[in-house]
Design a protein around this motif. Sequence first.
Motif, PDB file in Angstrom:
ATOM      1  N   PRO A 225       0.665  -0.838   0.102  1.00  0.00           N
ATOM      2  CA  PRO A 225       0.028  -0.450  -0.008  1.00  0.00           C
ATOM      3  C   PRO A 225       0.193   1.013   0.379  1.00  0.00           C
ATOM      4  O   PRO A 225       1.793   1.058   0.594  1.00  0.00           O
ATOM      5  N   VAL A 226       0.852   2.114  -0.569  1.00  0.00           N
ATOM      6  CA  VAL A 226       1.017   3.381  -0.781  1.00  0.00           C
ATOM      7  C   VAL A 226       0.404   4.758  -0.121  1.00  0.00           C
ATOM      8  O   VAL A 226      -0.837   4.636  -0.781  1.00  0.00           O
ATOM      9  N   LEU A 227       0.673   5.499   0.856  1.00  0.00           N
ATOM     10  CA  LEU A 227      -0.209   6.426   0.768  1.00  0.00           C
ATOM     11  C   LEU A 227      -0.398   7.897   0.577  1.00  0.00           C
ATOM     12  O   LEU A 227       0.937   8.829   0.698  1.00  0.00           O
ATOM     13  N   ILE A 228      -0.510   8.878   0.008  1.00  0.00           N
ATOM     14  CA  ILE A 228      -0.605  10.201  -0.049  1.00  0.00           C
ATOM     15  C   ILE A 228      -0.991  10.929   1.054  1.00  0.00           C
ATOM     16  O   ILE A 228      -1.970  10.860   1.587  1.00  0.00           O
ATOM     17  N   THR A 229       0.313  11.878   1.598  1.00  0.00           N
ATOM     18  CA  THR A 229       0.152  12.364   2.572  1.00  0.00           C
ATOM     19  C   THR A 229       0.438  13.871   2.521  1.00  0.00           C
ATOM     20  O   THR A 229       0.455  13.701   1.074  1.00  0.00           O
ATOM     21  N   HIS A 230       0.080  14.748   3.231  1.00  0.00           N
ATOM     22  CA  HIS A 230       0.106  16.552   2.879  1.00  0.00           C
ATOM     23  C   HIS A 230       1.158  17.049   3.026  1.00  0.00           C
ATOM     24  O   HIS A 230       2.311  17.496   2.424  1.00  0.00           O
ATOM     25  N   TRP A 231       2.248  15.626   3.082  1.00  0.00           N
ATOM     26  CA  TRP A 231       3.913  16.276   3.196  1.00  0.00           C
ATOM     27  C   TRP A 231       4.667  15.523   2.238  1.00  0.00           C
ATOM     28  O   TRP A 231       5.701  15.475   1.661  1.00  0.00           O
ATOM     29  N   GLY A 232       3.795  14.544   1.754  1.00  0.00           N
ATOM     30  CA  GLY A 232       4.872  13.116   0.476  1.00  0.00           C
ATOM     31  C   GLY A 232       4.736  11.759   0.247  1.00  0.00           C
ATOM     32  O   GLY A 232       2.287  11.453   0.273  1.00  0.00           O
ATOM     33  N   LEU A 233       4.620  10.836   0.496  1.00  0.00           N
ATOM     34  CA  LEU A 233       4.386   9.822   0.665  1.00  0.00           C
ATOM     35  C   LEU A 233       4.511   8.803   1.582  1.00  0.00           C
ATOM     36  O   LEU A 233       5.569   8.985   2.251  1.00  0.00           O
ATOM     37  N   SER A 234       3.790   8.047   2.077  1.00  0.00           N
ATOM     38  CA  SER A 234       3.933   6.752   3.136  1.00  0.00           C
ATOM     39  C   SER A 234       3.702   5.828   3.069  1.00  0.00           C
ATOM     40  O   SER A 234       3.035   5.640   1.254  1.00  0.00           O
ATOM     41  N   GLY A 235       2.533   5.189   4.060  1.00  0.00           N
ATOM     42  CA  GLY A 235       2.071   3.273   3.646  1.00  0.00           C
ATOM     43  C   GLY A 235       3.190   2.412   4.192  1.00  0.00           C
ATOM     44  O   GLY A 235       4.472   2.534   3.543  1.00  0.00           O
ATOM     45  N   PRO A 236       3.010   1.096   3.979  1.00  0.00           N
ATOM     46  CA  PRO A 236       4.211   0.340   3.951  1.00  0.00           C
ATOM     47  C   PRO A 236       4.693   0.349   3.142  1.00  0.00           C
ATOM     48  O   PRO A 236       6.279   0.103   3.666  1.00  0.00           O
ATOM     49  N   ALA A 237       4.841   0.447   2.106  1.00  0.00           N
ATOM     50  CA  ALA A 237       5.928   0.630   1.129  1.00  0.00           C
ATOM     51  C   ALA A 237       6.804   1.791   0.821  1.00  0.00           C
ATOM     52  O   ALA A 237       7.531   1.237   0.764  1.00  0.00           O
ATOM     53  N   VAL A 238       6.592   2.349   1.391  1.00  0.00           N
ATOM     54  CA  VAL A 238       7.623   3.663   2.166  1.00  0.00           C
ATOM     55  C   VAL A 238       8.085   3.078   2.648  1.00  0.00           C
ATOM     56  O   VAL A 238       9.165   4.093   2.828  1.00  0.00           O
ATOM     57  N   ILE A 239       7.747   3.013   3.235  1.00  0.00           N
ATOM     58  CA  ILE A 239       8.320   2.909   5.075  1.00  0.00           C
ATOM     59  C   ILE A 239       9.232   1.585   5.309  1.00  0.00           C
ATOM     60  O   ILE A 239      10.077   1.076   5.500  1.00  0.00           O
ATOM     61  N   LYS A 240       8.367   0.157   4.630  1.00  0.00           N
ATOM     62  CA  LYS A 240       9.769  -0.741   4.452  1.00  0.00           C
ATOM     63  C   LYS A 240      10.832  -0.391   3.500  1.00  0.00           C
ATOM     64  O   LYS A 240      11.881  -0.871   3.480  1.00  0.00           O
ATOM     65  N   LEU A 241      10.663   0.663   2.200  1.00  0.00           N
ATOM     66  CA  LEU A 241      11.146   0.818   1.342  1.00  0.00           C
ATOM     67  C   LEU A 241      12.571   1.762   2.326  1.00  0.00           C
ATOM     68  O   LEU A 241      13.826   1.834   2.174  1.00  0.00           O
ATOM     69  N   SER A 242      11.852   2.317   3.214  1.00  0.00           N
ATOM     70  CA  SER A 242      13.168   2.678   4.083  1.00  0.00           C
ATOM     71  C   SER A 242      14.277   2.690   5.306  1.00  0.00           C
ATOM     72  O   SER A 242      15.573   2.847   5.421  1.00  0.00           O
ATOM     73  N   ALA A 243      13.446   1.130   5.861  1.00  0.00           N
ATOM     74  CA  ALA A 243      14.187   0.262   6.223  1.00  0.00           C
ATOM     75  C   ALA A 243      14.629  -0.300   5.310  1.00  0.00           C
ATOM     76  O   ALA A 243      16.042   0.140   5.593  1.00  0.00           O
ATOM     77  N   TRP A 244      15.023  -0.799   3.900  1.00  0.00           N
ATOM     78  CA  TRP A 244      15.682  -1.083   3.215  1.00  0.00           C
ATOM     79  C   TRP A 244      16.971  -0.572   2.662  1.00  0.00           C
ATOM     80  O   TRP A 244      18.668  -0.722   2.495  1.00  0.00           O
ATOM     81  N   ALA A 245      16.463   0.582   2.276  1.00  0.00           N
ATOM     82  CA  ALA A 245      17.770   1.703   2.262  1.00  0.00           C
ATOM     83  C   ALA A 245      17.774   2.454   2.764  1.00  0.00           C
ATOM     84  O   ALA A 245      18.633   3.418   2.509  1.00  0.00           O
ATOM     85  N   ALA A 246      17.934   2.395   4.055  1.00  0.00           N
ATOM     86  CA  ALA A 246      18.298   3.402   5.101  1.00  0.00           C
ATOM     87  C   ALA A 246      20.234   3.484   4.968  1.00  0.00           C
ATOM     88  O   ALA A 246      19.814   5.806   4.815  1.00  0.00           O
ATOM     89  N   GLU A 247      20.310   3.326   4.741  1.00  0.00           N
ATOM     90  CA  GLU A 247      22.263   3.363   4.722  1.00  0.00           C
ATOM     91  C   GLU A 247      22.106   4.298   3.499  1.00  0.00           C
ATOM     92  O   GLU A 247      22.938   5.329   3.431  1.00  0.00           O
ATOM     93  N   TYR A 248      21.527   3.645   2.111  1.00  0.00           N
ATOM     94  CA  TYR A 248      21.787   4.736   0.707  1.00  0.00           C
ATOM     95  C   TYR A 248      21.062   6.003   1.390  1.00  0.00           C
ATOM     96  O   TYR A 248      21.780   6.811   0.550  1.00  0.00           O
ATOM     97  N   LEU A 249      19.975   6.158   1.883  1.00  0.00           N
ATOM     98  CA  LEU A 249      19.580   7.046   1.560  1.00  0.00           C
ATOM     99  C   LEU A 249      20.194   8.667   2.835  1.00  0.00           C
ATOM    100  O   LEU A 249      20.388   9.321   2.483  1.00  0.00           O
ATOM    101  N   TYR A 250      20.395   7.366   3.744  1.00  0.00           N
ATOM    102  CA  TYR A 250      21.292   8.628   4.667  1.00  0.00           C
ATOM    103  C   TYR A 250      22.363   8.816   4.000  1.00  0.00           C
ATOM    104  O   TYR A 250      23.664  10.021   3.455  1.00  0.00           O
TER     105      TYR A 250
END
Length: 406
Positions: A225-250
Amino acid sequence: MFDLIVIGGGAAGFFGAIQAAEMNPNLRIIILEKTRKLLSKVRISGGGRCNVTHHCFEPTDFSYHYPRGQKPLKSLFRKYQAKDVVHWFEEKGVRLKTEEDGRMFPVSNTSQTIIDCFIRMADEYAIRIETGTNVKEIKETRTGFEVLIDGGGKFNAKKVLVALGGHPNVQAYECLRNTGHTVTRLIPSLFTFNDSEKKFKDLMGVSVPKGLVRIAGTKFLQEGPVLITHWGLSGPAVIKLSAWAAEYLYEKKYEIDVLVSWTGEMQEETVRKFLTDYKSEHKKRKILSYPLYELPQRLWTRLCELAEIEENKIWDELPNRNMNKLLELLIRCSFKIKGKTTFKEEFVTCGGVDHSEMNLETLESKKIKNLFFAGEVLNIDGETGGFNFQAAWTTAYIAAKEISRS
Ligand SMILES: Cc1cc2nc3c(=O)[nH]c(=O)nc-3n(C[C@H](O)[C@H](O)[C@H](O)COP(=O)(O)OP(=O)(O)OC[C@H]3O[C@@H](n4cnc5c(N)ncnc54)[C@H](O)[C@@H]3O)c2cc1C
């Protein structure tokens, strides 16, 4: 002299202390907690409901949910896994229920049930608890350890379980300095993305159940699931992506291009065929009136607007140019991400005490005998969904098993 000092009155600390006492009721155990509050993360976890674990009872499958620590957890889950936790809580009178997405919560729907259970068990086993006790240093002695606290006090024990949690700041691990353990780079994990253009801001609250989110130019990709928020993107797919790409994103300072497929499909040819077939089968249908891929009407209307498709256009009149634009927006809708936002205040730390310095059969330090580690203090972290607590329960149990053998 205690048999065991547990540093940290959180999930792993309590579970480890209780398990050790359960396995060996003769142990004299004390929990030292820095703050005045016990189990504070458990209290606020899962929106106040405590997502205790995840309904997945196959250790290998469970381990796939950990960007860091997958390998050691795979073998640890063979010894103590989600099923054992469900059983343990049930034995204590705490029934868990499973939600549609696999997350497990207490039937009571409140984290207080878990806290009450831990406090009751700690009381039953006469585990001493000291709050407002910040551990500054752990010193090895001839008979075990001397644990020094803020204000000059100290406690002695034969064994120590370090369960001080995950922290984005290395100072929080100061008490481990003498132990010679390595603290790996500390980075936040589990967050949502800020869209610098805020181009879908007015669609906030709109979600698609089967989206696909990618970081452009990388292999990082997650579906769900992808959720549109007032600041951008959220939802399980986005949060999972943030975990797997945490070091790259940093490393990228959270400035990246993200591509969303609202169709859950990446293959251009598949979607093109779908659109072409639809066009020839529904020539007279107004494009805007019938969202494809069961997309929410507001999102479909917006994608059509961006593809410059006029309001009353029917499929038969759709020029190829606009169809190509629509296709692009459906499978590669791009967002310029700048920055991150915490997800419901839930976050974990990527990084921590290097687990390769532990005996992974027992979670005892390879450097110092009788020093054990459990929970988020280790460089282990999982996706959201009950995986982080499960890592805390499992590592605490494994450590307790060895600790209780005395
Ligand atoms: C808002 C929020 C919601 C969450 N919801 C969920 C969820 O629903 N499901 C899930 O699986 N995970 C969830 N998590 C993650 C989960 O809470 C953690 O992974 C888990 O609490 C880790 O347990 P722990 O015992 O290792 O650390 P903690 O629970 O953080 O406990 C560590 C304790 O050690 C104490 N401490 C630290 N340093 C010292 C010191 N020097 N001396 C003495 N004491 C010290 C701390 O004060 C703290 O009380 C959530 C996290 C947050 C922030």
